[in-house]
Enzyme design. Structure first.
Site, mmCIF file in Angstrom:
data_model
loop_
_atom_site.group_PDB
_atom_site.id
_atom_site.type_symbol
_atom_site.label_atom_id
_atom_site.label_comp_id
_atom_site.label_asym_id
_atom_site.label_seq_id
_atom_site.Cartn_x
_atom_site.Cartn_y
_atom_site.Cartn_z
ATOM 1 N N SER A 41 -5.420 10.867 21.499
ATOM 2 C CA SER A 41 -5.545 10.018 20.538
ATOM 3 C C SER A 41 -6.595 10.305 19.467
ATOM 4 O O SER A 41 -6.785 9.678 18.634
ATOM 5 C CB SER A 41 -5.884 8.592 20.998
ATOM 6 O OG SER A 41 -7.096 8.661 21.849
ATOM 7 N N ASN A 128 -12.422 2.154 29.201
ATOM 8 C CA ASN A 128 -11.507 0.717 29.032
ATOM 9 C C ASN A 128 -12.540 -0.128 28.215
ATOM 10 O O ASN A 128 -11.939 -0.907 27.196
ATOM 11 C CB ASN A 128 -11.073 0.433 30.263
ATOM 12 C CG ASN A 128 -9.884 1.241 30.782
ATOM 13 O OD1 ASN A 128 -9.803 2.125 30.130
ATOM 14 N ND2 ASN A 128 -9.715 0.947 32.075
ATOM 15 N N THR A 173 9.732 -25.133 -11.694
ATOM 16 C CA THR A 173 10.150 -25.368 -10.094
ATOM 17 C C THR A 173 11.515 -24.736 -10.185
ATOM 18 O O THR A 173 12.192 -24.571 -11.250
ATOM 19 C CB THR A 173 10.341 -26.783 -9.530
ATOM 20 O OG1 THR A 173 11.288 -27.455 -10.856
ATOM 21 C CG2 THR A 173 9.025 -27.556 -9.847
ATOM 22 N N HIS A 174 12.022 -23.891 -9.208
ATOM 23 C CA HIS A 174 13.228 -23.179 -9.087
ATOM 24 C C HIS A 174 13.602 -22.187 -10.000
ATOM 25 O O HIS A 174 14.403 -21.953 -10.926
ATOM 26 C CB HIS A 174 14.527 -24.220 -9.400
ATOM 27 C CG HIS A 174 14.451 -25.299 -8.337
ATOM 28 N ND1 HIS A 174 14.812 -25.547 -7.198
ATOM 29 C CD2 HIS A 174 13.964 -26.774 -8.712
ATOM 30 C CE1 HIS A 174 14.567 -26.951 -6.697
ATOM 31 N NE2 HIS A 174 13.985 -27.678 -7.557
ATOM 32 N N SER A 295 7.357 5.992 -17.702
ATOM 33 C CA SER A 295 8.776 6.738 -16.995
ATOM 34 C C SER A 295 8.979 8.022 -17.417
ATOM 35 O O SER A 295 8.580 8.263 -18.528
ATOM 36 C CB SER A 295 10.044 5.779 -17.581
ATOM 37 O OG SER A 295 11.131 6.657 -17.474
ATOM 38 N N LYS A 301 8.825 2.805 -21.904
ATOM 39 C CA LYS A 301 8.413 2.078 -20.630
ATOM 40 C C LYS A 301 6.913 2.146 -20.376
ATOM 41 O O LYS A 301 6.257 2.853 -20.406
ATOM 42 C CB LYS A 301 9.231 2.615 -19.422
ATOM 43 C CG LYS A 301 10.698 2.443 -19.231
ATOM 44 C CD LYS A 301 11.007 1.073 -19.425
ATOM 45 C CE LYS A 301 10.714 -0.027 -18.031
ATOM 46 N NZ LYS A 301 11.712 0.766 -16.859
ATOM 47 N N ASN A 303 5.460 0.442 -16.738
ATOM 48 C CA ASN A 303 5.798 -0.330 -15.705
ATOM 49 C C ASN A 303 4.576 -0.711 -14.831
ATOM 50 O O ASN A 303 3.480 -0.298 -14.788
ATOM 51 C CB ASN A 303 6.452 0.513 -14.891
ATOM 52 C CG ASN A 303 7.792 1.120 -15.463
ATOM 53 O OD1 ASN A 303 8.611 0.475 -16.230
ATOM 54 N ND2 ASN A 303 8.099 2.441 -15.217
ATOM 55 N N GLU A 308 3.971 -4.198 -8.082
ATOM 56 C CA GLU A 308 5.146 -3.808 -7.458
ATOM 57 C C GLU A 308 4.592 -3.160 -5.940
ATOM 58 O O GLU A 308 5.276 -3.498 -5.129
ATOM 59 C CB GLU A 308 6.101 -2.736 -8.036
ATOM 60 C CG GLU A 308 6.582 -3.335 -9.366
ATOM 61 C CD GLU A 308 7.453 -2.555 -10.304
ATOM 62 O OE1 GLU A 308 8.665 -2.351 -9.952
ATOM 63 O OE2 GLU A 308 6.642 -1.862 -11.019
ATOM 64 N N TYR A 335 -6.106 -3.053 31.747
ATOM 65 C CA TYR A 335 -5.969 -2.349 30.564
ATOM 66 C C TYR A 335 -4.790 -1.340 31.302
ATOM 67 O O TYR A 335 -4.383 -1.074 32.161
ATOM 68 C CB TYR A 335 -6.958 -1.077 30.541
ATOM 69 C CG TYR A 335 -6.947 -0.178 29.768
ATOM 70 C CD1 TYR A 335 -7.143 -0.080 28.465
ATOM 71 C CD2 TYR A 335 -6.435 1.083 29.913
ATOM 72 C CE1 TYR A 335 -6.867 0.665 27.351
ATOM 73 C CE2 TYR A 335 -5.833 2.206 29.180
ATOM 74 C CZ TYR A 335 -6.229 2.018 27.896
ATOM 75 O OH TYR A 335 -6.140 2.954 27.018
ATOM 76 N N GLN A 340 -3.658 2.226 23.629
ATOM 77 C CA GLN A 340 -4.297 3.455 22.846
ATOM 78 C C GLN A 340 -3.204 3.211 21.367
ATOM 79 O O GLN A 340 -3.658 3.578 20.243
ATOM 80 C CB GLN A 340 -3.579 4.590 23.403
ATOM 81 C CG GLN A 340 -4.300 5.866 22.602
ATOM 82 C CD GLN A 340 -4.306 7.117 23.468
ATOM 83 O OE1 GLN A 340 -5.139 7.083 24.269
ATOM 84 N NE2 GLN A 340 -3.381 7.992 23.378
ATOM 85 N N LYS A 343 -4.458 1.283 17.787
ATOM 86 C CA LYS A 343 -5.518 1.869 16.759
ATOM 87 C C LYS A 343 -4.508 2.272 15.372
ATOM 88 O O LYS A 343 -5.174 1.704 13.968
ATOM 89 C CB LYS A 343 -6.017 2.981 17.104
ATOM 90 C CG LYS A 343 -7.096 2.617 18.017
ATOM 91 C CD LYS A 343 -7.548 3.644 18.906
ATOM 92 C CE LYS A 343 -8.242 3.398 20.100
ATOM 93 N NZ LYS A 343 -7.084 2.743 21.050
HETATM 94 N N1 ARG Z 1 -7.888 6.558 24.138
HETATM 95 C C1 ARG Z 1 -7.740 5.462 25.047
HETATM 96 C C2 ARG Z 1 -7.553 4.101 24.110
HETATM 97 O O1 ARG Z 1 -7.594 4.248 23.215
HETATM 98 C C3 ARG Z 1 -9.282 5.089 25.732
HETATM 99 C C4 ARG Z 1 -9.080 4.376 26.801
HETATM 100 C C5 ARG Z 1 -8.496 5.100 28.118
HETATM 101 N N2 ARG Z 1 -8.517 4.592 29.210
HETATM 102 C C6 ARG Z 1 -7.767 5.004 30.226
HETATM 103 N N3 ARG Z 1 -8.048 4.642 31.404
HETATM 104 N N4 ARG Z 1 -7.097 5.988 30.245
HETATM 105 O O2 ARG Z 1 -6.872 3.054 24.757
#
Ligand code: ARG
Length: 475
Positions: A41, A128, A173-174, A295, A301, A303, A308, A335, A340, A343
Site C-alpha cells: 500500500s 492494526n 417550482t417545477h 471552445s 463560447k 463555458n 459543470e 482487522y 487497506q 485509503k
Molecule cells: N497497510 C495496512 C493497512 O492499510 C496496515 C495494516 C496491516 N496489518 C496487517 N496485519 N497486515 O491496513
C-alpha cells in the site's frame, strides 16, 4: 486517484530471502513478487507519513513513561523519527515496495538510522492499531481544514447575498416561474444547506477523534501501557473502549464520505443553477472569465466548466461512499486486509471536497447578477397573482372566490397579451368590484417580496436580518 500498484511481473517469481521482511521469521519461502506488489500500500499510504511519525513518537514517549523503554532509548527513537520526517519532507526518502506500507518503511528506516534500539519501537503495538490511529489523525486534520474552508465559503455567500438583498428574481417550482423572490434570499438558502453540512462534519470529527492505539493487533497488549498518555499527546478527546472495534471499524471514514456526499449534492444543485443562470436562455448572472473556458471550434463560447465539473465530481464522491460501505459490510471482527482499501477512496474524497470548496469560494466571490434581466424574468408568468388573491382575502373575499377572481384576471391578461398590472381599470371592474385601486399596488415585484416579511421569508428586510445574524454566528 493515486493509481494502485501496477505490476509488470506475472505471478511465479520470488525474491531471494524471506528473512528480508520485518515479519519474515516464520516463513521458509520468499514472497511471490506479484503478491508483494499486489499487497503493498506504500504507493498511496505514504501520504500518512506525518501522522505515522507523530503517532510513533507519542507511543515511544509513553513506553518510556511506563518504564518499558528507558528515557534514553525513547529519546534516540524520537530523534530518529524526527530526522526521518525531515528526510521525507526534503524528498530524500526512498519508499520501498518490498517494505509494503508506510509503517514498515518508516520503521525499517528508523532501525537503519538509530541502530538496534529502533527495533523496540513496535513494542505493545500492531500495524492494526497504528494504521487506524494514522487515518484518524489524518482525517481530523483534514476535517479542520475543511471546516475553515466552509467558513470562508459561508462568508462569500453572505457577501453575495448582501449585494443582492433587493435584487428581485423569479422563484421557481417545477422550474416554472412561480413567485418573485430576492436573489439574496436564494443565496441564503444555499447558506443554510452549507451550515448543516458544516455541522455534520463537526459531528463526524467528534467520532473520528478517538484513539485506537493500545488495541494492538486486536486483543490489547500485555505491556502496562498508558493510553491516556498517548491520547493527551495526540490530542484525542476519547480512547476507543474496545480493542476489537478499535482496529476494525472504519465507520468514521464512511461518515465522512456520507457528509461529503451530502455537501457535494448541495454543490451539485448550486452548480446546476449556475449553469442555467449563465446560459443565454436565462442570462441571470456573469461568471468571471477566469472561471470559464472557451471552445476549440466555436469562438463565441464561454463555458461554465467549473460548475459543470463540480456537478460531475459529485458522482465520484458518492462512489467513494459506496466503496467504503461495501468494503466494510462483510468483514468479521477484527482487522482484515480489506481495510487497506479504505485509503484511496477516503483520500480522493478529501481532495475532491477541498478542491470543490476552493473553486466555489473563488468563483462565487466574483459572481455578478444582472438585476434588469432578473426583474424582467421575475415579472413573467403572472408571478404576483397570489399576491392579488391574498389582497382580496384581506379585503373580506373568501379565498376560494378570490382564487377564482384572480384566475379570471390572469385569463384576461393572457387574452390581452399584457402583464397583470397593465390591465385597465375597466378590465378590472369587468371582472369584480373587489378589484379596487389598492389591487394594482400589490402586483409589483417589490411589493410582492416586501410583503413576505416574516422569519424565513424573502423580504429584503428579512434577508438583511438573516445576514446580520449569520455574521454574528460566524464570528
Ligand atoms: N497497510 C495496512 C493497512 O492499510 C496496515 C495494516 C496491516 N496489518 C496487517 N496485519 N497486515 O491496513
Amino acid at each position: 486517484m493515486t493509481s494502485s500498484n501496477s505490476n509488470s511481473q506475472p505471478p511465479g517469481n520470488q525474491n531471494d530471502n524471506p528473512a528480508d521482511k520485518l515479519w519474515g521469521g516464520r516463513f521458509t519461502e520468499a514472497t511471490d513478487t506479484f503478491v508483494e506488489v499486489f499487497t503493498a500500500s506504500v504507493s498511496f499510504d505514504q501520504r500518512l507519513y506525518r501522522q505515522d511519525i507523530t503517532g510513533s513518537i507519542a507511543h515511544a514517549n509513553m513506553l518510556a513513561h511506563v518504564g518499558v523503554l528507558t528515557g534514553e532509548e525513547a529519546d534516540l527513537i524520537v530523534a530518529g523519527l524526527q530526522s526521518i520526517h525531515k528526510d521525507i519532507e526534503a524528498g530524500q526518502f526512498e519508499w520501498r515496495v518490498d517494505l509494503e506500507d508506510v509503517h514498515m518503511n518508516i520503521e525499517a528506516a528508523l532501525t537503519e538510522k538509530v541502530g538496534a534500539v529502533g527495533k523496540k519501537l513496535h513494542t505493545g503495538r500492531s500495524r492494526n492499531d497504528q494504521v487506524a490511529t494514522d487515518i484518524r489523525l489524518y482525517l481530523r486534520d483534514e476535517l479542520d481544514a475543511i471546516d475553515a474552508q466552509i467558513g470562508e465559503l459561508q462568508r462569500v455567500l453572505l457577501d453575495l447575498a448582501e449585494r443582492n438583498t433587493d435584487t428581485v428574481m423569479p422563484g421557481f417550482t417545477h422550474l416554472q416561474a412561480a413567485q418573485p423572490v430576492t436573489f439574496g434570499h436564494h443565496i441564503l438558502a444555499w447558506f443554510e444547506m452549507l451550515s448543516r453540512d458544516r455541522a455534520r462534519f463537526a459531528d463526524c470529527r467528534e467520532r473520528t477523534n478517538v484513539l485506537p492505539l493500545g488495541a494492538a493487533a486486536l486483543a490489547g497488549t500485555t505491556f502496562p501501557i498508558d493510553r491516556q498518555h498517548v491520547a493527551d499527546a495526540l490530542g484525542f478527546s476519547a480512547i476507543a473502549a474496545n480493542s476489537l472495534d478499535a482496529v476494525s471499524d472504519r465507520d468514521f471514514a464512511i461518515e465522512f464520505t456520507a457528509a461529503s456526499s451530502l455537501m457535494m449534492m448541495h454543490f451539485s444543485r448550486w452548480c446546476e443553477e449556475l449553469v442555467l443562470w449563465t446560459s443565454q436562455q436565462f442570462g441571470f448572472i456573469n461568471l468571471p472569465d477566469r472561471f470559464c473556458t472557451g471552445s476549440s471550434i466555436m469562438p463565441q463560447k464561454k463555458n461554465p466548466d467549473v460548475p459543470e465539473l463540480i456537478r460531475g465530481k459529485t458522482g465520484r464522491v458518492y462512489g467513494h461512499l459506496t466503496s467504503l460501505l461495501t468494503l466494510m459490510k462483510s468483514q468479521p471482527l477484527a482487522y482484515n486486509k480489506d481495510n487497506q482499501e479504505d485509503k484511496e477512496p477516503l483520500f480522493d474524497a478529501v481532495d475532491t471536497v477541498r478542491n470543490c470548496l476552493t473553486a466555489l469560494t473563488g468563483m462565487l466571490a466574483f459572481v455578478e447578477t444582472r438585476p434588469d434581466v432578473l426583474a424582467d424574468a421575475a415579472g413573467r408568468g403572472y408571478s404576483t397573482a397570489t399576491d392579488l388573491a391574498d389582497y382580496l382575502v384581506r379585503n373580506g373575499v373568501a379565498f376560494r372566490d378570490s382564487h377564482d377572481i384572480v384566475g379570471r384576471v390572469v385569463a384576461k391578461a393572457v387574452e390581452r397579451g399584457c402583464a397583470l398590472d397593465e390591465l385597465s381599470d375597466a378590465d378590472f371592474a369587468g371582472i369584480s368590484n373587489a378589484l379596487d385601486a389598492g389591487a394594482r399596488e400589490v402586483l409589483s415585484l417589490q411589493a410582492s417580496v416586501a410583503a413576505r416579511n416574516h422569519f424565513g421569508g424573502t423580504a429584503p428586510e428579512q434577508v438583511r436580518q438573516r445576514i446580520r445574524a449569520a455574521r454574528t454566528a460566524l464570528d
